[in-house]
Enzyme design. Sequence first.
Site, PDB file in Angstrom:
ATOM      1  N   GLY A  94       0.768  -1.147   0.081  1.00 16.39           N
ATOM      2  CA  GLY A  94      -0.079  -0.059  -0.068  1.00 16.39           C
ATOM      3  C   GLY A  94       0.740   1.276  -0.027  1.00 16.39           C
ATOM      4  O   GLY A  94       2.061   1.125  -0.118  1.00 16.39           O
TER       5      GLY A  94
ATOM      6  N   GLY B  52       1.041   5.387   1.672  1.00 23.50           N
ATOM      7  CA  GLY B  52       0.493   6.461   2.666  1.00 23.50           C
ATOM      8  C   GLY B  52       0.926   7.702   2.180  1.00 23.50           C
ATOM      9  O   GLY B  52       1.349   7.957   1.077  1.00 23.50           O
TER      10      GLY B  52
ATOM     11  N   ASP C  45      -1.944  10.259  16.145  1.00 26.13           N
ATOM     12  CA  ASP C  45      -2.678   9.691  14.851  1.00 26.13           C
ATOM     13  C   ASP C  45      -3.306   8.503  14.882  1.00 26.13           C
ATOM     14  O   ASP C  45      -3.382   7.652  13.887  1.00 26.13           O
ATOM     15  CB  ASP C  45      -1.706   9.727  13.721  1.00 26.13           C
ATOM     16  CG  ASP C  45      -2.626   9.877  12.291  1.00 26.13           C
ATOM     17  OD1 ASP C  45      -3.621  10.691  12.358  1.00 26.13           O
ATOM     18  OD2 ASP C  45      -1.783   9.491  11.250  1.00 26.13           O
TER      19      ASP C  45
END
Length: 658
Positions: A19, A21, A134
């Site tokens: 993936g 980010g 976060d």
Amino acid sequence: MIEPDTLIDGRYRVLSRLGSGGMADVYLAQDQLLGREVAVKVLHHHFAEDQEFVERFRREASSAAGLSHPNIVGIFDRGEWNGTYYIAMEYVAGRSLKTIVREGALDPYTATGIVMQILRAARFAHRRGVIHRDLKPHNVLLDEEGRARVTDFGIARAGASDMTMTGSIMGTAQYLSPEQAQGHSVTEPSDLYSIGVILYELLTGVVPFEGETAVAIAFKQVSAEPRPPSELNPAIPASLDAVVMRALAKDPASRFADADQFIAALEAEQARLPTHAALAQAAGAAAGAAAPTRAVPAAVLETAPPATGPLRIAPAAAPQQPLADGRPGRAARIALWALGAVLLAGAIAVAVILLIPNTPSVFVPDVRGQSEQAAGNTLRDAHLIPVTSLEVSSVQTGLVISQLPSPGSTVAKGSKVSIVISEGPRSAPMTSVTGLTTAAAKAKLIAAGFKPVVKTQSSATVPAGRVIATEPAAETETHLGAHVTLLVSSGPAPVKVPDVVGETLAAAEATLKSNGLAVGAVTRRSSSTEPAGTVLSQSPANGSLLHEGGKVALTVAQASKEATVPNVVGQSEALAAAALGEAGFKPKTVTATATVPAQEGEVLAQAPSAGTRARKGSVVTIGVGVLSSTTTTTPTTTTPTTTTPTSTTPSSSSPAAP
């Protein structure tokens, strides 16, 4: 993008891309050194020159590397490669919580169970001074065993906020606390607010605040009040509503004081909530009642009476007296009506059974004790649909605790089977017992719910019989009932005595000191073969074992008091005296009879003889040659005598007269 089979930093071979980010790409890679799969996060190149981003990236590794916890993704390594930076971390096979919640809200029992795991991770970090900053569903992974794993400490920080950039919001706006949105200091309650948002989303399927821009969402976080979750999901009880709204309080002081308090509130809620399996059973029963032409749900089959066998009728009540006019009494009429209702219900049930189509049925296999993955495969192979939920249990994490319908039941093909997966026993921070005696430490651990196992270990600093540490370490989140290793000091470790024979005394002392030992008694002994100061022997011998600080006795050579008498025969008296003096002896001269003049003044004999060992300073007698008498040749003189010769005859020894 990094191509598959690329070798990162000579160690991590890329298998695929997992993936991407905001500041890094994540790849699945094979660790060539340890032979394990890892997730490698590689910082985007355009950030690699930004020192602030590099600092954030490095902070992620250093922050997370010190957090070893079952609900936190572990960090293995970090480094610099190909002009950018990377972090190698534990690979978690599973889905993100965000992916799961996009499929719809979770039931309250499951949602609170997942959030409690996130809170345990936050609690562990907070106790070490680390605030995540976060927390969001994107940063929570659910592994194959259903365990929540918190990742991405990219903007985590040990202390107050100092990473807010002008004109931008650090973190994801939908999950920011009001104080973080305003750029104020971030504390533990800030993380708890974000977890409250996650809980809200899991229960309702939506976040409390949405907007067209991050700034608009942040403004709502500061000023707007969220709708109670129960308005969006009526299945949420009022008490759970209150827990969520407290977590989302604008004022940090009005929220839960810490993760422990938040966990306690959710545990109390879970005790009142039906489990996922119970909800599935109730939903199945409701579906069966609403759609009689579909296959009878397993939950109904389990509770329905058998289709064959005697009909059980309650014993008749005492006979009622008829009224005077011959009509039955009121009680008798009620009984007749009840009997008619029962017969009518039976007739309807028979009609329904006859009208239900012949749906294929299957037997429910027994999957108890299997892993979640194995159980799911078994049920799918039997044409059934597994529905999982998690529960705290003493059973090993990831194994099936129970199932519904029970093994051996007959259900319609395609029915759902609820399986409850163990998430392991409850956990608590490991109790600190460092410095206690073995008995006191064991008692304290047992009282805390752990099972201590004693293991001795040498220590130069901790006295014998006292606890050095525990495994797991103090404050580590540990399952209650787990075995805990108590490392108890056995005192200083034995030291192997080194060989110092042949070394000088100073060198031997240095060697012993470097090995944790010391010089003991020193004995001096004369040696004719070794220089003075040389170690001749040691005790204990080389290879023996002593406790640290033990002493080794040494025997050291000293200058000998004896010397070998040199050979001075044939030398002059002066040279002989010098040679004897240099050897440590005192020369004594006596005369010796010389037989020839050449021997005069030479050493003709010595005592002790040459080669004899004698004490230094002793006398060596040398015999110096002297002639016994001086040999002289004297000429004979003949004096002439005057006589009257009768005849004149010249003498042979006298010259002739003139």
